[in-house]
Design a protein around this motif. Sequence first.
Motif, short mmCIF file in Angstrom:
data_model
loop_
_atom_site.label_atom_id
_atom_site.label_comp_id
_atom_site.label_asym_id
_atom_site.label_seq_id
_atom_site.Cartn_x
_atom_site.Cartn_y
_atom_site.Cartn_z
N MET A 35 0.81 -1.21 0.00
CA MET A 35 0.00 0.00 0.00
C MET A 35 0.86 1.27 0.00
O MET A 35 0.35 2.38 0.12
N ALA A 63 -7.19 2.66 -1.82
CA ALA A 63 -6.21 2.19 -2.80
C ALA A 63 -5.15 3.27 -2.94
O ALA A 63 -5.41 4.46 -2.73
N SER A 65 -1.50 4.44 -5.38
CA SER A 65 -0.70 4.22 -6.58
C SER A 65 0.48 5.19 -6.57
O SER A 65 0.32 6.36 -6.23
N TRP A 76 0.15 -0.04 -8.07
CA TRP A 76 -0.98 0.24 -7.21
C TRP A 76 -1.47 -1.01 -6.48
O TRP A 76 -1.18 -2.14 -6.88
N SER A 77 -2.22 -0.78 -5.42
CA SER A 77 -2.86 -1.86 -4.69
C SER A 77 -4.09 -1.29 -3.98
O SER A 77 -4.26 -0.07 -3.88
N ALA A 78 -4.94 -2.18 -3.49
CA ALA A 78 -6.16 -1.76 -2.81
C ALA A 78 -6.47 -2.73 -1.69
O ALA A 78 -6.09 -3.89 -1.71
N GLY A 90 -14.22 -2.66 -3.84
CA GLY A 90 -12.94 -2.88 -4.51
C GLY A 90 -12.96 -2.41 -5.95
O GLY A 90 -12.01 -1.76 -6.42
N LEU A 93 -12.84 1.35 -6.06
CA LEU A 93 -11.50 1.85 -5.81
C LEU A 93 -10.62 1.68 -7.04
O LEU A 93 -9.84 2.57 -7.41
N ALA A 94 -10.74 0.51 -7.70
CA ALA A 94 -9.95 0.26 -8.91
C ALA A 94 -10.31 1.25 -10.02
O ALA A 94 -9.44 1.70 -10.77
N ILE A 97 -8.56 4.40 -9.25
CA ILE A 97 -7.15 4.28 -9.63
C ILE A 97 -6.98 4.47 -11.13
O ILE A 97 -6.08 5.20 -11.59
#
Length: 283
Positions: A35, A63, A65, A76-78, A90, A93-94, A97
């Motif tokens: 993260m 999330a 990035s 990136w991650s969430a 999720g 959030l993506a 991003i």
Amino acid sequence: MNISLSIESFPLNTETIKDMKGFLSLFQEDYSMVMQEPAWGRADARGFAVVAYTDEGKLIGFATSVDIVGLHHYEWSAIVHPDYRRQTIGSALAEGIHHGHMQREAEEELAAFIEEPGAAEFLKNLGYEADFKEIQLGVTALEKLDLPDGLTVAPFNGEREELESLLRAAFDEEVIPVIAQNLEQAGRDVWVMKKDGRLVATATMIAEEDALWVTAFAVHPEQQGKGYGQAFLSWSRNLAFIKGKQQVLLDVETDNHALRVYEKAGFMPVSTVAYWKKTSVSE
């Protein structure tokens, strides 16, 4: 229940960082590295966060990035609270991003997720495909160290041509922008090891709250097999002790032959991070 999402560029404000750190503390697994926690409050970090709050002001997922090497290549991650994972948080959030990448004209993106049930299915549904995996390794700090005769480790002192020559030999031309970023970015210290005055190895050290990270670690191919790598890694453990850190951490791809070198130096697996790639971020 209504959920509000917002995109915030780094550095994040103190209250948001507090909320995000508190959120990560709810989980047994350590998600801080995927993260990108060290970058949240840095003014020089090229990155952003997408945060999801309830109407009551409860953070239920976020999330992040980061353009790690400053080449418009984002990682990136969430993470979402388990109680809300079936509510498409999720995916939202993506989408945030993706929107942030479009705004910043990202040329490439990698999703970095700790291997766990559900992560692979989530990313496949987003149109990602598995690219490679890295093992995060860790070892405790070392109180005392005596380097072999003739070996010295010192901060980079302008020997740019020699350093780049070593890195090209150990990796390839693509590593040069990475080391340039390491030399310029605050909080990243490039060190060089010399044998009787000749540069034989290098590594970049990044100090965090309780750990010292080793990255861009390389021994010149002509000097490998002589114990220089082991000595450098032991030296890094001693540096961690001097800086008051508990451990030394590093990442290595699962198929990298250097994995044996790290294990021989006492490093043990902490977690496995899978990287997923999307062919285009401009669609």
